[in-house]
Design a protein around this motif. Sequence first.
Motif, PDB file in Angstrom:
ATOM      1  N   GLY A  30     -76.430 -13.288  67.374  1.00 38.08           N
ATOM      2  CA  GLY A  30     -76.006 -14.409  67.932  1.00 38.08           C
ATOM      3  C   GLY A  30     -76.145 -13.890  69.787  1.00 38.08           C
ATOM      4  N   PHE A  31     -75.543 -14.464  70.131  1.00 38.10           N
ATOM      5  CA  PHE A  31     -75.864 -14.593  71.928  1.00 38.10           C
ATOM      6  C   PHE A  31     -74.307 -15.699  72.456  1.00 38.10           C
ATOM      7  N   SER A  32     -74.017 -15.389  73.989  1.00 35.21           N
ATOM      8  CA  SER A  32     -72.271 -16.210  74.291  1.00 35.21           C
ATOM      9  C   SER A  32     -72.639 -17.201  75.483  1.00 35.21           C
ATOM     10  N   PHE A  33     -72.171 -18.144  75.421  1.00 36.80           N
ATOM     11  CA  PHE A  33     -72.282 -19.062  76.759  1.00 36.80           C
ATOM     12  C   PHE A  33     -70.769 -18.332  77.469  1.00 36.80           C
ATOM     13  N   TYR A  34     -71.047 -18.289  78.851  1.00 36.62           N
ATOM     14  CA  TYR A  34     -70.205 -18.896  79.625  1.00 36.62           C
ATOM     15  C   TYR A  34     -70.461 -19.663  80.663  1.00 36.62           C
ATOM     16  N   LEU A  35     -69.129 -20.571  80.633  1.00 32.80           N
ATOM     17  CA  LEU A  35     -68.842 -21.807  81.524  1.00 32.80           C
ATOM     18  C   LEU A  35     -67.975 -21.047  82.977  1.00 32.80           C
ATOM     19  N   ALA A  36     -69.459 -21.581  83.509  1.00 36.04           N
ATOM     20  CA  ALA A  36     -68.311 -20.820  84.592  1.00 36.04           C
ATOM     21  C   ALA A  36     -67.627 -21.879  85.822  1.00 36.04           C
ATOM     22  N   PRO A  37     -66.114 -21.528  86.726  1.00 30.07           N
ATOM     23  CA  PRO A  37     -66.080 -22.639  87.233  1.00 30.07           C
ATOM     24  C   PRO A  37     -66.283 -21.965  88.714  1.00 30.07           C
ATOM     25  N   LEU A  38     -66.749 -23.484  89.164  1.00 28.64           N
ATOM     26  CA  LEU A  38     -67.152 -22.905  90.514  1.00 28.64           C
ATOM     27  C   LEU A  38     -66.957 -23.480  91.476  1.00 28.64           C
ATOM     28  N   GLN A  39     -65.698 -23.748  92.520  1.00 29.47           N
ATOM     29  CA  GLN A  39     -65.822 -24.588  93.247  1.00 29.47           C
ATOM     30  C   GLN A  39     -66.398 -25.198  94.262  1.00 29.47           C
ATOM     31  N   SER A  40     -66.294 -26.512  94.681  1.00 29.50           N
ATOM     32  CA  SER A  40     -67.179 -27.611  95.279  1.00 29.50           C
ATOM     33  C   SER A  40     -66.393 -27.890  96.239  1.00 29.50           C
ATOM     34  N   THR A  41     -67.183 -28.892  96.961  1.00 29.20           N
ATOM     35  CA  THR A  41     -66.055 -29.721  98.335  1.00 29.20           C
ATOM     36  C   THR A  41     -65.564 -31.030  98.026  1.00 29.20           C
ATOM     37  N   LYS A 104     -67.699 -20.590  68.367  1.00 26.30           N
ATOM     38  CA  LYS A 104     -66.776 -19.666  68.629  1.00 26.30           C
ATOM     39  C   LYS A 104     -65.984 -20.200  69.842  1.00 26.30           C
ATOM     40  N   ASP A 105     -64.946 -20.760  70.158  1.00 30.50           N
ATOM     41  CA  ASP A 105     -64.190 -20.948  71.763  1.00 30.50           C
ATOM     42  C   ASP A 105     -63.348 -21.150  71.720  1.00 30.50           C
ATOM     43  N   LYS A 106     -62.617 -19.405  72.742  1.00 27.21           N
ATOM     44  CA  LYS A 106     -61.322 -18.858  72.596  1.00 27.21           C
ATOM     45  C   LYS A 106     -60.573 -19.539  73.746  1.00 27.21           C
ATOM     46  N   GLY A 107     -61.216 -20.126  74.772  1.00 29.37           N
ATOM     47  CA  GLY A 107     -60.684 -20.407  76.024  1.00 29.37           C
ATOM     48  C   GLY A 107     -61.294 -20.964  76.760  1.00 29.37           C
ATOM     49  N   ALA A 148     -65.594 -16.507  77.146  1.00 26.61           N
ATOM     50  CA  ALA A 148     -67.063 -16.496  76.615  1.00 26.61           C
ATOM     51  C   ALA A 148     -67.258 -17.508  75.583  1.00 26.61           C
ATOM     52  N   ILE A 149     -67.763 -18.674  75.629  1.00 31.56           N
ATOM     53  CA  ILE A 149     -68.016 -18.971  74.034  1.00 31.56           C
ATOM     54  C   ILE A 149     -69.171 -18.544  73.290  1.00 31.56           C
ATOM     55  N   LYS A 150     -68.631 -17.692  71.790  1.00 35.27           N
ATOM     56  CA  LYS A 150     -69.656 -17.254  71.044  1.00 35.27           C
ATOM     57  C   LYS A 150     -70.426 -17.861  69.993  1.00 35.27           C
ATOM     58  N   ILE A 151     -71.429 -17.932  70.285  1.00 33.40           N
ATOM     59  CA  ILE A 151     -72.814 -18.385  69.317  1.00 33.40           C
ATOM     60  C   ILE A 151     -73.142 -17.568  67.997  1.00 33.40           C
ATOM     61  N   VAL A 152     -72.379 -17.909  66.847  1.00 34.52           N
ATOM     62  CA  VAL A 152     -72.907 -16.985  65.874  1.00 34.52           C
ATOM     63  C   VAL A 152     -73.918 -17.389  64.685  1.00 34.52           C
ATOM     64  N   PHE A 153     -74.837 -16.646  64.610  1.00 34.78           N
ATOM     65  CA  PHE A 153     -76.068 -16.905  63.708  1.00 34.78           C
ATOM     66  C   PHE A 153     -75.295 -17.002  62.074  1.00 34.78           C
ATOM     67  N   ASP A 154     -75.587 -18.237  61.612  1.00 39.50           N
ATOM     68  CA  ASP A 154     -75.057 -18.581  60.489  1.00 39.50           C
ATOM     69  C   ASP A 154     -75.982 -18.499  59.208  1.00 39.50           C
TER      70      ASP A 154
END
Length: 388
Positions: A30-41, A104-107, A148-154
């Motif tokens: 598997g692999f992981s997604f990081y949904l990065a919070p970024l500040q904009s105007t 698998k999203d824990k936060g 991080a959102i964990k992607i697990v190969f099933d």
Amino acid sequence: MTARREETGKLLLIVKAHKEYILAARMNGGFSFYLAPLQSTSGLTVALATAFFDDSDEPLLIRTPLFDEPLGNDLLELLSYKEFDVYFFDEHNREWMSYRVSVKDKGSLIATCQEFDLLTFHPQTLPSLYGALDSWFGHRTAEDDEKAIKIVFDEELSPSDIFILDARAESHDYHGSGGFSRSTLDREEPGYFQERDIVAGLKRAFPGDQISLNPVRRDSGKEFVDVLAWSETHLLLVQAKDSPNTHASLSRTIDRKRRTSHGQIEKGLKQAKGAAAHIAKHPILQLSVNGHDLDIDASSRKVVSVLVVQEMFTDEESAFVAHYREMQGSGDTFVMLDYAAFNLFCHEFSDEQIFLEALEDYGAKITIGGAWLDPRNYVLEFIQKRLS
């Protein structure tokens, strides 16, 4: 990218990446997604970093700015699923594996229902988003890793241990092709595969009869360059250096990978100097390819030397600039790229003259300017101009 299945209305994911990314995903299940919070105007927004862990701290990364348009919204929808299907292709459209995966999203911001907005797309916004995402990921914490959102190969949807034989005539119309080529994801001996992948990239800009694989000098019987391409005005000399694509090679420490990169660069520079020196003494190149003579008039053509290595580490900028200066006088232009950047040039500059001009311009900016220029940023600037 995403695609929606007509029969279910659900999205699937298509990942197009280099061999190291795909093998790392298979190794780790598997692999992981990081949904990065970024500040904009305009408030909180997000960008996506997709991480393939060949190294626990510095993984291979796909950076994806998210805008308020179909891809951005589709990816956010996909990340809200409990499961989806993912298909992996390399840069030459070879499909290597596919899986049904669980999410698998824990936060993440999606799991905590924190409000954010996607920005409206504008070409000028791209560099700042890329920069902000790079900075965030480089300074991420253990808590960010946990969120991080964990992607697990099933479930394997297609065999992941495959051998591809390509015998298409249009893919093998270059000098020295042999009429076919083979490819595998696991690569113990990388040279054969990388050289043919480089030819495939060059064929986006050059016709096959202007490309030669492994030409040999007739005076010595020694290989001249790994790949040679030419136009009416230029000779393109490519020296290629790659590493095995195996579980063991991907699992090496960063220090070991650095030493490997240094060795590839030093050897490639020596070979590039030798090829340029030979042209300076022999205005008519007398070469042989698979036993067939190939004579090329180099007297009026500019010489562009390109060194392609597997990996370059961006914190070694001063060493890169020193190598460019070292190569002054060896041909008209010198460019050093990792394979991913070389492929990026081939993809975006898909006309032989524009491709050669881009290499000349990129090399000149570094040599004359005395500062290394990230090739991704160079190509991004070109894309911005095109979009504008």
